[in-house]
Scaffold this motif. Structure first.
Motif, PDB file in Angstrom:
ATOM      1  N   LEU A  25     -12.932  61.185  68.199  1.00 36.10           N
ATOM      2  CA  LEU A  25     -12.814  59.726  68.160  1.00 36.10           C
ATOM      3  C   LEU A  25     -11.871  59.210  67.080  1.00 36.10           C
ATOM      4  N   LYS A  26     -11.858  59.837  65.912  1.00 35.47           N
ATOM      5  CA  LYS A  26     -10.914  59.405  64.867  1.00 35.47           C
ATOM      6  C   LYS A  26      -9.476  59.529  65.364  1.00 35.47           C
ATOM      7  N   ASN A  27      -9.235  60.555  66.142  1.00 31.83           N
ATOM      8  CA  ASN A  27      -7.894  60.756  66.685  1.00 31.83           C
ATOM      9  C   ASN A  27      -7.570  59.690  67.729  1.00 31.83           C
ATOM     10  N   TRP A  28      -8.555  59.324  68.555  1.00 32.54           N
ATOM     11  CA  TRP A  28      -8.335  58.256  69.538  1.00 32.54           C
ATOM     12  C   TRP A  28      -7.963  56.950  68.842  1.00 32.54           C
ATOM     13  N   VAL A  29      -8.684  56.644  67.782  1.00 34.84           N
ATOM     14  CA  VAL A  29      -8.430  55.398  67.048  1.00 34.84           C
ATOM     15  C   VAL A  29      -6.996  55.376  66.516  1.00 34.84           C
ATOM     16  N   LYS A  30      -6.521  56.511  66.068  1.00 31.07           N
ATOM     17  CA  LYS A  30      -5.144  56.618  65.575  1.00 31.07           C
ATOM     18  C   LYS A  30      -4.141  56.481  66.726  1.00 31.07           C
ATOM     19  N   LEU A  31      -4.418  57.160  67.836  1.00 32.08           N
ATOM     20  CA  LEU A  31      -3.483  57.154  68.961  1.00 32.08           C
ATOM     21  C   LEU A  31      -3.331  55.768  69.579  1.00 32.08           C
ATOM     22  N   GLN A  32      -4.414  54.981  69.605  1.00 33.00           N
ATOM     23  CA  GLN A  32      -4.330  53.666  70.236  1.00 33.00           C
ATOM     24  C   GLN A  32      -3.374  52.728  69.495  1.00 33.00           C
ATOM     25  N   GLU A  33      -3.053  53.067  68.252  1.00 31.17           N
ATOM     26  CA  GLU A  33      -2.083  52.277  67.487  1.00 31.17           C
ATOM     27  C   GLU A  33      -0.646  52.692  67.801  1.00 31.17           C
ATOM     28  N   GLU A  34      -0.493  53.867  68.427  1.00 29.40           N
ATOM     29  CA  GLU A  34       0.842  54.428  68.634  1.00 29.40           C
ATOM     30  C   GLU A  34       1.305  54.426  70.089  1.00 29.40           C
ATOM     31  N   TYR A  35       0.367  54.488  71.035  1.00 27.73           N
ATOM     32  CA  TYR A  35       0.717  54.602  72.460  1.00 27.73           C
ATOM     33  C   TYR A  35      -0.223  53.765  73.317  1.00 27.73           C
ATOM     34  N   PRO A  36       0.199  53.468  74.562  1.00 22.16           N
ATOM     35  CA  PRO A  36      -0.763  52.935  75.530  1.00 22.16           C
ATOM     36  C   PRO A  36      -1.776  54.050  75.841  1.00 22.16           C
ATOM     37  N   CYS A  37      -3.052  53.776  75.695  1.00 25.37           N
ATOM     38  CA  CYS A  37      -4.079  54.805  75.850  1.00 25.37           C
ATOM     39  C   CYS A  37      -5.092  54.442  76.931  1.00 25.37           C
ATOM     40  N   LEU A  38      -5.538  55.468  77.661  1.00 24.13           N
ATOM     41  CA  LEU A  38      -6.643  55.327  78.598  1.00 24.13           C
ATOM     42  C   LEU A  38      -7.727  56.320  78.192  1.00 24.13           C
ATOM     43  N   PHE A  39      -8.934  55.822  77.932  1.00 26.70           N
ATOM     44  CA  PHE A  39     -10.063  56.658  77.541  1.00 26.70           C
ATOM     45  C   PHE A  39     -11.170  56.454  78.577  1.00 26.70           C
ATOM     46  N   PHE A  40     -11.641  57.567  79.166  1.00 30.64           N
ATOM     47  CA  PHE A  40     -12.606  57.403  80.247  1.00 30.64           C
ATOM     48  C   PHE A  40     -13.859  58.254  80.056  1.00 30.64           C
ATOM     49  N   VAL A  41     -14.940  57.744  80.631  1.00 30.89           N
ATOM     50  CA  VAL A  41     -16.210  58.462  80.664  1.00 30.89           C
ATOM     51  C   VAL A  41     -16.141  59.443  81.830  1.00 30.89           C
ATOM     52  N   ALA A  42     -16.191  60.734  81.543  1.00 32.90           N
ATOM     53  CA  ALA A  42     -16.030  61.767  82.575  1.00 32.90           C
ATOM     54  C   ALA A  42     -17.387  62.105  83.190  1.00 32.90           C
ATOM     55  N   ASP A  43     -17.961  61.145  83.931  1.00 30.21           N
ATOM     56  CA  ASP A  43     -19.308  61.363  84.464  1.00 30.21           C
ATOM     57  C   ASP A  43     -19.318  62.393  85.588  1.00 30.21           C
ATOM     58  N   TRP A  44     -18.261  62.431  86.419  1.00 31.19           N
ATOM     59  CA  TRP A  44     -18.209  63.472  87.446  1.00 31.19           C
ATOM     60  C   TRP A  44     -18.078  64.857  86.808  1.00 31.19           C
ATOM     61  N   HIS A  45     -17.336  64.950  85.737  1.00 30.05           N
ATOM     62  CA  HIS A  45     -17.215  66.236  85.043  1.00 30.05           C
ATOM     63  C   HIS A  45     -18.567  66.706  84.518  1.00 30.05           C
TER      64      HIS A  45
END
Length: 400
Positions: A25-45
């Motif tokens: 999650l810390k990495n996601w927070v950083k990436l959202q400042e740098e790129y368009p990001c899509l984060f999804f709940v992988a419920d089928w997985h």
């Protein structure tokens, strides 16, 4: 060429702990400042391994989403959605399964590894065999060129690249492709077009990776060439045809190894976790009762921080001065274990204060969380449908 885009997902299999925060999650927070990001709940997985206990998934989805927002994932900066709410994931997975060799799936390194680790479960299912292909569909559906992974996940990205390449090779050859591609080369201009052809020849005949990158740079800077022709040129360059599915790249991330309370990797299965939004009294109690260097029986015995799980927490939560104090004090028996643990307790509690504050509004108003997800699913569906229109047309399934 398609825009930069990051995609990542997480399975909902229970409450999130500090290992999830420092590892992902810390990495996601950083990436959202740098790129368009899509984060999804992988419920089928999640169903690939807990298909016999679906209630675990249902109970975990919303708690996990609140944890994401508590950690700092921002729905104004990133698209947050649930995999099963965007049915194009299933459609692309099905269509890709028609062209995916079984041997490719069986060779994915984690296939046998997970079977051994989860030997108590019946994993002789297509869902488990095919989960790398579902992962590929997740990525390819959004034409994501960046997928944050650790070293152990790189084979999954390479598998996805191979699937995209195979699809483009089978279905990317439009009638008259070669002639249309050569006409597109002329639009680059005489000198640039000639250089592009030379670079293409070097790559295709000699495997010259530097030539490939130089040719890609030419296409990135070809402002006068239209989108369709650019697609053709990329396919012509790489020998695939029209590029329908984008080959993703692995965005290698340094995942901090968050230790558990016993020094092993933090994991619910080991019962050694501190949850992301644990109450302060429980956090304090858990850390105070952590095991320490077993050789340090009495307060007057010197210890070795390198053999103590508490030291691993200091590596993450303490500053240089505190770590120096711990090293000297432990080895000389100048400080006791309770003293040593207090800065860790302070560090974890300080980190969690902000998370509790962020989470509170969603706990008080669950409808707010559901609106965020509904909006994210809608945005994700628009992107997914763009890809599926191209896929259906390429496979002759558009029936116009």
């Amino acid at each position: 060429m398609y825009a930069e885009r990051v995609l990542s997902g997480m399975r909902p299999t229970g409450r999130l702990h500090l290992g999830h925060y420092h590892g992902v999650l810390k990495n996601w927070v950083k990436l959202q400042e740098e790129y368009p990001c899509l984060f999804f709940v992988a419920d089928w997985h999640a169903l690939t391994t807990v298909y016999d206990s679906p209630e675990v998934i249902a109970d975990s989805v919303w708690d996990m989403l609140v944890d994401w927002l508590a950690a700092g994932v921002d729905p104004e900066k990133a698209t947050i959605f649930i995999q099963s709410k965007v049915p194009q994931h299933a459609e692309l997975h099905l269509l890709l399964s028609m062209i995916s060799p079984v041997g490719w799936l069986e060779r994915v390194p984690t296939y046998k590894d997970q079977q051994e680790k989860l030997a108590h479960k019946d994993l002789a299912t297509y869902g488990f065999l095919g989960y790398p292909l579902l992962m590929s569909a997740d990525i390819l559906l959004y034409r994501a060129d960046k997928v944050p992974v650790g070293e152990d996940q790189v084979p999954h990205i390479e598998f996805t690249r191979e699937i995209a390449r195979r699809f483009n090779h089978l279905f990317g050859r439009e009638p008259g492709f070669e002639d249309k591609a050569k006409d597109a080369v002329k639009k680059l201009g005489g000198k640039t077009g000639k250089l592009f052809e030379e670079l293409r020849k070097r790559f295709q005949q000699e495997g010259d990776a530097a030539a490939l990158e130089q040719a890609r740079l030419i296409l990135r800077e070809a402002g006068s060439v239209g989108h369709v022709d650019l697609e053709r040129l990329h396919g012509y360059l790489e020998g695939s045809g029209k590029m329908i599915l984008v080959e993703p790249g692995a965005l290698l991330t340094e995942a901090a190894r968050m230790p558990g309370l016993d020094g092993q990797k933090m994991s619910k299965s080991y019962g050694n976790t501190i949850f992301l939004r644990e109450d302060p009294d429980t956090v304090t109690k858990k850390i105070r009762t952590m095991q320490t260097d077993p050789a340090r029986v009495r307060r007057t015995d010197p210890g070795d921080p390198d053999k103590c799980p508490v030291w691993q927490f200091h590596v993450i939560y303490s500053d240089d001065d505190t770590r120096s104090w711990v090293q000297k004090g432990c080895r000389s028996a100048g400080i006791g274990c309770i003293e040593c643990k207090q800065p860790v307790i302070d560090g974890v509690l300080k980190e969690q204060v902000v998370m509790h504050e962020r989470a509170q509004r969603y706990i008080e108003d669950p409808a707010l969380m559901r609106r965020i997800v509904a909006d994210g699913c809608e945005r994700a569906s628009v992107l997914a449908e763009e890809t599926m229109r191209d896929v259906r047309e390429a496979m002759g399934l558009s029936y116009r």
